[in-house]
Design a protein around this motif. Structure first.
Motif: not given
Lengths: 134, 96
Positions: A5, A28-30, A52, A54, A62, A64-65, A82
């Motif tokens: 990502e 799958a993550s930052i 960002h 995916h 997500s 978390i997002d 976003w």
């Protein structure tokens, strides 16, 4: 290049102002980053939003997002745009109190110049796109 | 006892708590104190806000150095993306 990502900060003129490619990002993550927050805070007067990727193609944020969207807007005292960029789509998410998640996302038809560079920071160019660039 | 200056960012504003806080306080304690301080209007530079929500924010700690001769603690929004569940001690819990 590993698939990972990536994110970019966008200003009011739709220009990228900071490419966020921290150590520790995965497909799958930052990870959380004080550096990114300081970029948002210091540039808040001209800040439009953050995009960002995916890489797996999921076109919705997500949990978390969603926490990040809400918390950053709370910290800045205003709403942001976003974007979520997948291999095939660009989704624009914005605050919507009528949505159970607090944010609604829809396809963004605007041809942002930063989309393809962001994709290239996130996954290797395919053979066809590599040929197009050469 | 080791003390630190606590800085809070909220609603486009930023300020230091007038009284220092314990450097060794937990993140949960720091976030609770910060919340109470903003709710009570006791942070210079931040307008009193009743419905302040800081429980998802992050606590950064910086020891004193030559440039900044006091311990500093900052409460700021988190910035992770994706499926990363983070560290519960960093105040990020998507289940909340």
């Amino acid at each position: 290049m590993e698939v990972a990502e990536a994110a970019v900060v966008i200003d009011h003129d739709d220009q990228p102002t900071y490419w966020h490619l921290p150590a520790g990002r995965t497909a799958a993550s930052i990870p959380d980053s004080r550096d990114l927050w300081m970029v948002l805070w210091n540039g808040r007067e001209r800040l439009a939003g953050v995009a960002h990727t995916h890489p797996a193609g999921v076109d919705q944020p997500s949990s978390i997002d969603l926490v990040t969207f809400r918390a950053c807007e709370d910290g800045l005292g205003r709403r942001l745009s976003w974007w979520i960029v997948t291999p095939t789509e660009v989704m624009l998410c914005s605050h919507d109190p009528t949505d159970p998640r607090g944010y609604r996302c829809h396809p963004d038809p605007v041809p942002h110049a930063w989309v393809e560079p962001l994709r290239r920071h996130s996954w290797p160019a395919t053979d066809s796109s590599a040929r197009e660039e050469s | 006892m080791r003390y630190a200056r606590l800085n809070i960012t909220w609603n486009g504003q930023n300020g230091d708590l007038p009284d220092p806080v314990s450097w060794h306080a937990s993140d949960k304690e720091i976030l609770q104190w910060a919340t109470e301080a903003v709710r009570s209007g006791s942070v210079p530079g931040i307008t009193k806000t009743h419905n302040v929500q800081l429980h998802r924010f992050v606590v950064d700690r910086f020891p004193a150095n030559k440039q900044v001769p006091e311990d500093r603690i900052y409460v700021r929004p988190p910035t992770p993306f994706g499926a990363f569940l983070g560290d519960a001690s960093r105040g990020i819990n998507p289940c909340e």
